[in-house]
Design an enzyme around this catalytic site. Structure first.
Site, mmCIF file in Angstrom:
data_model
loop_
_atom_site.group_PDB
_atom_site.id
_atom_site.type_symbol
_atom_site.label_atom_id
_atom_site.label_comp_id
_atom_site.label_asym_id
_atom_site.label_seq_id
_atom_site.Cartn_x
_atom_site.Cartn_y
_atom_site.Cartn_z
ATOM 1 C CD GLU A 158 3.964 -1.635 0.349
ATOM 2 O OE1 GLU A 158 5.110 -1.168 0.400
ATOM 3 O OE2 GLU A 158 3.321 -1.963 1.360
ATOM 4 C CG ASN A 199 -1.175 -6.208 -0.719
ATOM 5 O OD1 ASN A 199 -2.366 -5.959 -0.512
ATOM 6 N ND2 ASN A 199 -0.263 -6.238 0.245
ATOM 7 C CG HIS A 235 -1.734 0.158 6.531
ATOM 8 N ND1 HIS A 235 -1.693 -0.726 7.577
ATOM 9 C CD2 HIS A 235 -1.111 -0.464 5.496
ATOM 10 C CE1 HIS A 235 -1.069 -1.837 7.205
ATOM 11 N NE2 HIS A 235 -0.714 -1.708 5.950
ATOM 12 C CD GLU A 263 -0.277 -4.992 4.118
ATOM 13 O OE1 GLU A 263 0.222 -4.027 4.722
ATOM 14 O OE2 GLU A 263 0.284 -5.579 3.183
ATOM 15 C CG ASP A 265 -3.084 -0.884 10.674
ATOM 16 O OD1 ASP A 265 -3.227 0.015 9.822
ATOM 17 O OD2 ASP A 265 -1.972 -1.371 10.960
HETATM 18 O O1 G3I Z 1 14.066 -9.037 12.940
HETATM 19 C C1 G3I Z 1 14.722 -7.848 13.433
HETATM 20 C C2 G3I Z 1 15.334 -8.104 14.774
HETATM 21 O O2 G3I Z 1 16.347 -9.061 14.646
HETATM 22 C C3 G3I Z 1 15.890 -6.781 15.308
HETATM 23 O O3 G3I Z 1 16.367 -6.962 16.598
HETATM 24 C C4 G3I Z 1 14.821 -5.707 15.339
HETATM 25 C C5 G3I Z 1 15.344 -4.351 15.790
HETATM 26 O O4 G3I Z 1 14.612 -3.288 15.252
HETATM 27 O O5 G3I Z 1 14.285 -5.567 14.032
HETATM 28 C C6 G3I Z 1 13.690 -6.743 13.541
HETATM 29 O O6 G3I Z 1 13.195 -6.493 12.255
HETATM 30 C C7 G3I Z 1 12.015 -5.711 12.173
HETATM 31 C C8 G3I Z 1 10.954 -6.520 11.461
HETATM 32 O O7 G3I Z 1 9.809 -5.726 11.260
HETATM 33 C C9 G3I Z 1 10.548 -7.763 12.222
HETATM 34 O O8 G3I Z 1 10.000 -7.418 13.450
HETATM 35 C C10 G3I Z 1 12.340 -4.439 11.392
HETATM 36 O O9 G3I Z 1 13.225 -3.627 12.138
HETATM 37 C C11 G3I Z 1 11.071 -3.690 11.105
HETATM 38 O O10 G3I Z 1 11.356 -2.598 10.240
HETATM 39 C C12 G3I Z 1 10.061 -4.607 10.433
HETATM 40 O O11 G3I Z 1 8.885 -3.871 10.220
HETATM 41 C C13 G3I Z 1 7.932 -4.477 9.380
HETATM 42 C C14 G3I Z 1 7.711 -3.639 8.131
HETATM 43 O O12 G3I Z 1 6.687 -4.216 7.343
HETATM 44 C C15 G3I Z 1 8.975 -3.539 7.282
HETATM 45 O O13 G3I Z 1 8.783 -2.593 6.271
HETATM 46 C C16 G3I Z 1 6.632 -4.559 10.162
HETATM 47 O O14 G3I Z 1 6.784 -5.473 11.267
HETATM 48 C C17 G3I Z 1 5.494 -5.044 9.270
HETATM 49 O O15 G3I Z 1 4.281 -4.890 9.942
HETATM 50 C C18 G3I Z 1 5.450 -4.183 8.007
HETATM 51 O O16 G3I Z 1 4.437 -4.709 7.174
HETATM 52 C C19 G3I Z 1 4.182 -3.961 5.975
HETATM 53 C C20 G3I Z 1 3.709 -4.961 4.934
HETATM 54 O O17 G3I Z 1 4.621 -6.026 4.808
HETATM 55 C C21 G3I Z 1 3.467 -4.277 3.598
HETATM 56 N N1 G3I Z 1 2.543 -3.151 3.734
HETATM 57 C C22 G3I Z 1 2.870 -2.196 4.795
HETATM 58 C C23 G3I Z 1 3.075 -2.905 6.127
HETATM 59 C C24 G3I Z 1 3.322 -1.916 7.239
HETATM 60 O O18 G3I Z 1 4.531 -1.240 7.043
#
Ligand code: G3I
Length: 347
Positions: A158, A199, A235, A263, A265
Protein backbone atom coordinates in the site's frame (compact mmCIF):
# COMPACT_ATOMS: atom_id res chain seq x y z
CA UNK A 1 18.73 -15.05 14.42
CA UNK A 2 17.63 -18.65 14.55
CA UNK A 3 17.87 -19.55 10.91
CA UNK A 4 20.02 -22.63 11.51
CA UNK A 5 17.36 -24.14 13.75
CA UNK A 6 14.32 -23.47 11.64
CA UNK A 7 14.14 -26.66 9.59
CA UNK A 8 14.04 -28.97 12.63
CA UNK A 9 11.30 -26.76 14.12
CA UNK A 10 9.19 -27.15 10.96
CA UNK A 11 9.89 -30.87 10.74
CA UNK A 12 8.71 -31.41 14.31
CA UNK A 13 5.59 -29.36 13.72
CA UNK A 14 4.78 -31.26 10.53
CA UNK A 15 4.97 -34.55 12.39
CA UNK A 16 2.79 -33.12 15.17
CA UNK A 17 0.17 -31.87 12.72
CA UNK A 18 0.10 -35.15 10.82
CA UNK A 19 -0.07 -37.17 14.03
CA UNK A 20 -3.00 -35.13 15.31
CA UNK A 21 -4.94 -36.04 12.19
CA UNK A 22 -5.17 -32.44 11.09
CA UNK A 23 -4.14 -33.10 7.52
CA UNK A 24 -7.58 -33.64 6.12
CA UNK A 25 -8.08 -35.72 3.06
CA UNK A 26 -10.53 -34.96 0.28
CA UNK A 27 -12.79 -37.67 -1.07
CA UNK A 28 -11.60 -38.95 -4.43
CA UNK A 29 -13.06 -36.94 -7.28
CA UNK A 30 -14.38 -34.18 -5.05
CA UNK A 31 -13.59 -30.77 -6.52
CA UNK A 32 -12.10 -28.19 -4.22
CA UNK A 33 -11.19 -24.59 -4.89
CA UNK A 34 -7.53 -25.62 -4.86
CA UNK A 35 -7.94 -28.54 -7.26
CA UNK A 36 -10.13 -26.47 -9.59
CA UNK A 37 -7.56 -23.67 -9.64
CA UNK A 38 -4.82 -26.26 -10.22
CA UNK A 39 -6.61 -27.52 -13.32
CA UNK A 40 -6.24 -23.97 -14.68
CA UNK A 41 -2.56 -23.80 -13.61
CA UNK A 42 -3.36 -21.35 -10.83
CA UNK A 43 -3.34 -21.60 -7.05
CA UNK A 44 -6.26 -20.86 -4.78
CA UNK A 45 -5.17 -19.21 -1.56
CA UNK A 46 -6.59 -17.94 1.69
CA UNK A 47 -5.34 -15.67 4.46
CA UNK A 48 -5.11 -17.67 7.67
CA UNK A 49 -4.92 -17.05 11.39
CA UNK A 50 -2.56 -19.62 12.95
CA UNK A 51 -4.30 -18.94 16.27
CA UNK A 52 -7.25 -20.91 14.87
CA UNK A 53 -5.31 -24.04 13.90
CA UNK A 54 -6.44 -25.77 17.08
CA UNK A 55 -10.01 -25.65 15.74
CA UNK A 56 -10.39 -28.77 13.67
CA UNK A 57 -13.10 -27.57 11.19
CA UNK A 58 -11.05 -24.46 10.36
CA UNK A 59 -7.85 -26.44 9.97
CA UNK A 60 -9.48 -29.04 7.76
CA UNK A 61 -11.15 -26.49 5.53
CA UNK A 62 -7.84 -24.67 5.09
CA UNK A 63 -5.98 -27.92 4.46
CA UNK A 64 -8.40 -29.25 1.87
CA UNK A 65 -9.51 -26.15 -0.05
CA UNK A 66 -6.33 -24.13 -0.35
CA UNK A 67 -3.17 -24.65 -2.37
CA UNK A 68 -1.63 -21.41 -1.09
CA UNK A 69 -1.78 -19.68 2.28
CA UNK A 70 -1.04 -16.16 3.51
CA UNK A 71 -0.62 -15.07 7.12
CA UNK A 72 -3.38 -12.50 7.68
CA UNK A 73 -1.34 -10.85 10.44
CA UNK A 74 1.29 -13.29 11.75
CA UNK A 75 4.25 -12.07 9.68
CA UNK A 76 3.73 -8.33 10.14
CA UNK A 77 6.56 -6.41 11.79
CA UNK A 78 4.57 -5.45 14.90
CA UNK A 79 3.85 -9.10 15.61
CA UNK A 80 7.24 -10.64 14.88
CA UNK A 81 9.36 -8.01 16.66
CA UNK A 82 7.16 -6.43 19.35
CA UNK A 83 10.24 -5.20 21.24
CA UNK A 84 13.44 -4.20 19.53
CA UNK A 85 15.59 -7.30 19.05
CA UNK A 86 12.99 -9.56 20.72
CA UNK A 87 11.39 -11.79 18.15
CA UNK A 88 8.23 -13.83 18.36
CA UNK A 89 7.99 -16.21 15.43
CA UNK A 90 5.38 -18.51 16.97
CA UNK A 91 2.47 -17.64 14.68
CA UNK A 92 4.63 -17.30 11.58
CA UNK A 93 6.40 -20.62 12.19
CA UNK A 94 3.09 -22.32 12.82
CA UNK A 95 1.70 -21.06 9.51
CA UNK A 96 4.78 -22.22 7.62
CA UNK A 97 4.61 -25.66 9.28
CA UNK A 98 0.92 -25.93 8.37
CA UNK A 99 1.60 -25.06 4.74
CA UNK A 100 4.50 -27.49 4.51
CA UNK A 101 2.39 -30.28 6.06
CA UNK A 102 -0.28 -29.65 3.45
CA UNK A 103 2.06 -28.96 0.51
CA UNK A 104 0.74 -25.44 0.07
CA UNK A 105 2.54 -22.42 -1.33
CA UNK A 106 3.05 -19.50 1.02
CA UNK A 107 2.61 -15.84 0.15
CA UNK A 108 4.52 -13.90 2.79
CA UNK A 109 2.68 -10.76 3.97
CA UNK A 110 4.04 -8.14 4.54
CA UNK A 111 7.51 -6.66 5.08
CA UNK A 112 7.19 -2.89 4.63
CA UNK A 113 3.83 -1.31 5.46
CA UNK A 114 2.74 1.87 7.23
CA UNK A 115 0.44 -0.12 9.54
CA UNK A 116 0.90 -2.73 12.30
CA UNK A 117 4.42 -1.52 13.04
CA UNK A 118 5.92 -2.00 16.51
CA UNK A 119 5.60 0.97 18.85
CA UNK A 120 9.36 1.00 19.51
CA UNK A 121 9.86 1.71 15.81
CA UNK A 122 7.12 4.32 15.40
CA UNK A 123 8.01 6.19 18.57
CA UNK A 124 11.76 5.74 18.38
CA UNK A 125 12.55 9.13 16.78
CA UNK A 126 15.10 7.43 14.54
CA UNK A 127 17.17 9.35 11.99
CA UNK A 128 16.47 8.61 8.30
CA UNK A 129 19.65 6.55 7.94
CA UNK A 130 18.64 4.53 11.00
CA UNK A 131 15.17 3.86 9.57
CA UNK A 132 16.79 2.62 6.38
CA UNK A 133 19.14 0.31 8.31
CA UNK A 134 16.29 -0.98 10.48
CA UNK A 135 14.11 -1.66 7.43
CA UNK A 136 16.87 -3.56 5.64
CA UNK A 137 17.73 -5.52 8.79
CA UNK A 138 14.05 -6.44 9.30
CA UNK A 139 13.73 -7.68 5.72
CA UNK A 140 17.01 -9.58 5.93
CA UNK A 141 15.96 -11.25 9.19
CA UNK A 142 12.44 -12.27 8.18
CA UNK A 143 13.05 -13.23 4.55
CA UNK A 144 16.22 -15.05 5.59
CA UNK A 145 14.40 -17.01 8.28
CA UNK A 146 11.94 -18.41 5.74
CA UNK A 147 14.34 -18.65 2.81
CA UNK A 148 13.21 -21.40 0.47
CA UNK A 149 9.83 -21.76 2.20
CA UNK A 150 8.04 -18.66 0.90
CA UNK A 151 6.94 -18.61 -2.71
CA UNK A 152 6.23 -14.88 -2.90
CA UNK A 153 6.55 -11.88 -0.58
CA UNK A 154 4.43 -8.75 -0.43
CA UNK A 155 7.60 -6.73 0.08
CA UNK A 156 5.92 -3.33 -0.03
CA UNK A 157 2.28 -2.92 0.91
CA UNK A 158 0.00 0.00 0.00
CA UNK A 159 2.52 2.65 -1.05
CA UNK A 160 -0.11 5.03 -2.51
CA UNK A 161 -3.16 6.95 -1.32
CA UNK A 162 -6.37 6.84 -3.33
CA UNK A 163 -5.50 9.93 -5.38
CA UNK A 164 -2.26 8.31 -6.53
CA UNK A 165 0.08 10.35 -4.36
CA UNK A 166 2.73 8.70 -2.20
CA UNK A 167 1.46 7.52 1.15
CA UNK A 168 3.32 9.05 4.09
CA UNK A 169 5.02 6.49 6.31
CA UNK A 170 8.18 6.34 8.37
CA UNK A 171 9.81 4.73 5.33
CA UNK A 172 8.66 7.31 2.79
CA UNK A 173 9.50 10.15 5.16
CA UNK A 174 13.02 8.79 5.69
CA UNK A 175 13.94 7.74 2.15
CA UNK A 176 11.35 9.11 -0.27
CA UNK A 177 10.24 6.75 -3.07
CA UNK A 178 13.66 5.08 -3.03
CA UNK A 179 12.57 3.02 -0.03
CA UNK A 180 10.78 0.69 -2.42
CA UNK A 181 13.81 -0.29 -4.51
CA UNK A 182 15.91 -0.53 -1.34
CA UNK A 183 13.37 -2.92 0.21
CA UNK A 184 13.14 -5.06 -2.94
CA UNK A 185 16.93 -5.35 -3.18
CA UNK A 186 17.20 -6.43 0.46
CA UNK A 187 14.52 -9.08 -0.07
CA UNK A 188 16.22 -10.39 -3.21
CA UNK A 189 19.53 -10.64 -1.39
CA UNK A 190 17.92 -12.58 1.47
CA UNK A 191 16.08 -15.10 -0.76
CA UNK A 192 16.96 -14.92 -4.45
CA UNK A 193 14.23 -17.46 -5.36
CA UNK A 194 11.26 -15.67 -3.79
CA UNK A 195 8.94 -13.69 -6.06
CA UNK A 196 8.86 -10.07 -4.91
CA UNK A 197 5.60 -8.12 -5.05
CA UNK A 198 4.22 -4.66 -4.48
CA UNK A 199 0.63 -5.00 -3.23
CA UNK A 200 -2.17 -2.42 -3.05
CA UNK A 201 -5.96 -1.91 -2.98
CA UNK A 202 -8.24 0.24 -5.14
CA UNK A 203 -5.93 -0.42 -8.08
CA UNK A 204 -8.40 -2.77 -9.81
CA UNK A 205 -9.93 0.01 -11.87
CA UNK A 206 -8.24 2.37 -14.28
CA UNK A 207 -7.76 5.48 -12.17
CA UNK A 208 -5.05 7.60 -10.56
CA UNK A 209 -4.02 5.02 -7.99
CA UNK A 210 -3.73 2.25 -10.56
CA UNK A 211 -1.73 4.60 -12.79
CA UNK A 212 0.61 5.51 -9.93
CA UNK A 213 1.28 1.82 -9.24
CA UNK A 214 1.75 1.18 -12.95
CA UNK A 215 4.25 4.04 -13.22
CA UNK A 216 6.10 2.79 -10.14
CA UNK A 217 6.47 -0.75 -11.48
CA UNK A 218 7.52 0.58 -14.90
CA UNK A 219 10.19 2.76 -13.30
CA UNK A 220 11.41 -0.11 -11.09
CA UNK A 221 11.73 -2.31 -14.18
CA UNK A 222 13.61 0.42 -16.07
CA UNK A 223 16.00 0.83 -13.15
CA UNK A 224 16.61 -2.92 -12.96
CA UNK A 225 15.15 -3.24 -9.45
CA UNK A 226 14.01 -6.76 -8.51
CA UNK A 227 10.24 -6.62 -8.94
CA UNK A 228 8.40 -9.80 -9.97
CA UNK A 229 4.76 -9.15 -9.32
CA UNK A 230 1.85 -6.84 -8.62
CA UNK A 231 -0.78 -7.78 -6.06
CA UNK A 232 -4.28 -6.43 -6.61
CA UNK A 233 -5.93 -6.83 -3.22
CA UNK A 234 -9.58 -6.67 -4.37
CA UNK A 235 -11.70 -5.71 -1.36
CA UNK A 236 -15.16 -4.76 -2.69
CA UNK A 237 -18.85 -4.76 -1.91
CA UNK A 238 -20.66 -7.56 -3.74
CA UNK A 239 -22.20 -6.08 -6.86
CA UNK A 240 -19.55 -3.36 -7.07
CA UNK A 241 -16.68 -5.30 -8.63
CA UNK A 242 -14.89 -3.02 -11.12
CA UNK A 243 -15.73 -3.97 -14.69
CA UNK A 244 -12.19 -3.30 -15.83
CA UNK A 245 -10.41 -5.59 -13.37
CA UNK A 246 -9.29 -7.90 -16.19
CA UNK A 247 -7.94 -5.12 -18.40
CA UNK A 248 -6.10 -3.66 -15.40
CA UNK A 249 -4.49 -7.04 -14.67
CA UNK A 250 -3.50 -7.34 -18.32
CA UNK A 251 -2.03 -3.84 -18.20
CA UNK A 252 0.19 -4.70 -15.22
CA UNK A 253 1.17 -8.01 -16.83
CA UNK A 254 2.22 -6.03 -19.90
CA UNK A 255 5.06 -4.62 -17.80
CA UNK A 256 6.55 -8.12 -17.66
CA UNK A 257 5.52 -9.02 -14.11
CA UNK A 258 3.23 -11.62 -12.58
CA UNK A 259 -0.14 -10.53 -11.26
CA UNK A 260 -2.04 -12.02 -8.32
CA UNK A 261 -5.37 -11.33 -6.68
CA UNK A 262 -4.10 -11.17 -3.12
CA UNK A 263 -6.88 -10.24 -0.68
CA UNK A 264 -10.21 -10.87 -2.35
CA UNK A 265 -13.40 -10.46 -0.34
CA UNK A 266 -16.85 -9.25 -1.37
CA UNK A 267 -18.82 -7.84 1.53
CA UNK A 268 -22.60 -7.83 1.82
CA UNK A 269 -24.87 -5.58 3.87
CA UNK A 270 -26.26 -7.86 6.60
CA UNK A 271 -28.41 -9.85 6.80
CA UNK A 272 -27.22 -11.55 3.62
CA UNK A 273 -30.19 -12.81 1.59
CA UNK A 274 -30.16 -15.32 -1.26
CA UNK A 275 -30.11 -12.59 -3.91
CA UNK A 276 -27.04 -10.97 -2.38
CA UNK A 277 -25.26 -14.33 -2.16
CA UNK A 278 -25.96 -14.98 -5.85
CA UNK A 279 -24.65 -11.53 -6.78
CA UNK A 280 -21.58 -12.21 -4.67
CA UNK A 281 -21.04 -15.60 -6.34
CA UNK A 282 -21.19 -13.90 -9.74
CA UNK A 283 -18.52 -11.41 -8.72
CA UNK A 284 -16.26 -14.11 -7.27
CA UNK A 285 -16.57 -16.03 -10.54
CA UNK A 286 -15.80 -12.86 -12.53
CA UNK A 287 -12.54 -12.42 -10.62
CA UNK A 288 -11.57 -16.03 -11.36
CA UNK A 289 -12.40 -15.57 -15.04
CA UNK A 290 -10.35 -12.36 -15.16
CA UNK A 291 -7.40 -14.20 -13.65
CA UNK A 292 -7.75 -17.11 -16.06
CA UNK A 293 -7.92 -14.72 -19.00
CA UNK A 294 -4.66 -13.06 -17.93
CA UNK A 295 -1.82 -15.48 -18.67
CA UNK A 296 0.44 -13.91 -16.02
CA UNK A 297 -2.19 -14.05 -13.30
CA UNK A 298 -0.81 -16.79 -11.06
CA UNK A 299 -3.61 -17.22 -8.52
CA UNK A 300 -6.41 -15.89 -6.37
CA UNK A 301 -6.28 -15.49 -2.58
CA UNK A 302 -9.28 -14.64 -0.41
CA UNK A 303 -8.78 -12.56 2.76
CA UNK A 304 -9.84 -15.29 5.15
CA UNK A 305 -11.90 -18.36 4.38
CA UNK A 306 -14.91 -18.27 6.73
CA UNK A 307 -17.19 -15.35 7.58
CA UNK A 308 -16.65 -15.64 11.33
CA UNK A 309 -12.97 -14.80 10.90
CA UNK A 310 -13.17 -11.86 8.54
CA UNK A 311 -11.88 -8.34 9.19
CA UNK A 312 -14.98 -6.88 7.49
CA UNK A 313 -17.54 -6.60 10.33
CA UNK A 314 -15.15 -4.67 12.56
CA UNK A 315 -14.12 -2.24 9.79
CA UNK A 316 -17.37 -1.84 7.77
CA UNK A 317 -20.28 -1.35 10.11
CA UNK A 318 -23.34 -3.39 9.05
CA UNK A 319 -21.41 -5.48 6.53
CA UNK A 320 -20.15 -9.07 6.59
CA UNK A 321 -20.66 -12.43 4.83
CA UNK A 322 -17.73 -11.51 2.61
CA UNK A 323 -15.99 -14.87 2.25
CA UNK A 324 -16.70 -18.09 0.31
CA UNK A 325 -17.60 -20.15 3.41
CA UNK A 326 -20.06 -19.15 6.12
CA UNK A 327 -19.44 -19.16 9.87
CA UNK A 328 -20.49 -22.83 10.06
CA UNK A 329 -17.90 -23.66 7.36
CA UNK A 330 -20.62 -24.36 4.78
CA UNK A 331 -19.83 -23.53 1.16
CA UNK A 332 -21.74 -20.49 -0.10
CA UNK A 333 -22.78 -20.17 -3.77
CA UNK A 334 -19.43 -18.45 -4.39
CA UNK A 335 -17.56 -21.74 -4.01
CA UNK A 336 -19.40 -23.60 -6.78
CA UNK A 337 -19.28 -20.50 -8.98
CA UNK A 338 -15.50 -20.24 -8.63
CA UNK A 339 -14.94 -23.96 -9.18
CA UNK A 340 -17.00 -23.70 -12.36
CA UNK A 341 -15.13 -20.59 -13.50
CA UNK A 342 -11.78 -22.36 -13.00
CA UNK A 343 -12.79 -25.59 -14.68
CA UNK A 344 -15.15 -24.78 -17.52
CA UNK A 345 -13.62 -24.65 -20.98
CA UNK A 346 -12.51 -21.09 -21.63
CA UNK A 347 -14.74 -19.43 -24.26
O1 G3I B 1 -3.52 -8.81 18.54
C1 G3I B 1 -4.41 -7.87 19.17
C2 G3I B 1 -4.99 -8.45 20.42
O2 G3I B 1 -3.96 -8.66 21.35
C3 G3I B 1 -6.03 -7.47 20.97
O3 G3I B 1 -6.66 -8.03 22.07
C4 G3I B 1 -7.09 -7.15 19.93
C5 G3I B 1 -8.10 -6.12 20.40
O4 G3I B 1 -8.65 -5.38 19.35
O5 G3I B 1 -6.44 -6.64 18.78
C6 G3I B 1 -5.53 -7.54 18.20
O6 G3I B 1 -4.95 -6.94 17.07
C7 G3I B 1 -5.77 -6.83 15.92
C8 G3I B 1 -5.10 -7.56 14.78
O7 G3I B 1 -5.83 -7.37 13.59
C9 G3I B 1 -4.96 -9.05 15.02
O8 G3I B 1 -6.21 -9.63 15.15
C10 G3I B 1 -5.94 -5.35 15.59
O9 G3I B 1 -6.70 -4.72 16.60
C11 G3I B 1 -6.63 -5.21 14.27
O10 G3I B 1 -6.64 -3.84 13.89
C12 G3I B 1 -5.90 -6.01 13.20
O11 G3I B 1 -6.60 -5.87 12.00
C13 G3I B 1 -5.93 -6.33 10.85
C14 G3I B 1 -5.67 -5.19 9.88
O12 G3I B 1 -5.07 -5.68 8.70
C15 G3I B 1 -4.74 -4.14 10.49
O13 G3I B 1 -4.70 -3.02 9.65
C16 G3I B 1 -6.83 -7.35 10.18
O14 G3I B 1 -6.97 -8.51 11.02
C17 G3I B 1 -6.27 -7.78 8.83
O15 G3I B 1 -7.22 -8.53 8.14
C18 G3I B 1 -5.95 -6.53 8.00
O16 G3I B 1 -5.36 -6.96 6.80
C19 G3I B 1 -5.09 -5.93 5.84
C20 G3I B 1 -3.87 -6.37 5.05
O17 G3I B 1 -2.81 -6.71 5.91
C21 G3I B 1 -3.46 -5.31 4.05
N1 G3I B 1 -4.57 -4.94 3.17
C22 G3I B 1 -5.82 -4.60 3.86
C23 G3I B 1 -6.22 -5.69 4.84
C24 G3I B 1 -7.55 -5.39 5.48
O18 G3I B 1 -7.47 -4.25 6.29
Amino acid sequence: MQRAGIRPIFAAAVVALAASGSVASVRAGEATLGSAAGSADRYFGGALDPGAFDERPYRELAATQLTSVTPENAMKWGLVEPERGEFDWKGADSLVAFAEANRQKIRGHTLVWHSQLPLWLINGAFRPDEIKDLMVAHITEEVGRYKGAIYAWDVVNEPFTDDGSWRRSIFYDAMGPDYIATALKAARAADPAAKLYVNDYNVETDGPKMQALYDLVASLKRAGAPIDGVGVQSHFAAGALPKDIQSVMEKFAGLGVDVAVTELDLRIRLPADEKALVTQAGDYASVVRACRATPRCVGVTTWGITDDRSWIPSYFSGYGAALPFDAAHRAKPAVGAMIKAFTQVAP
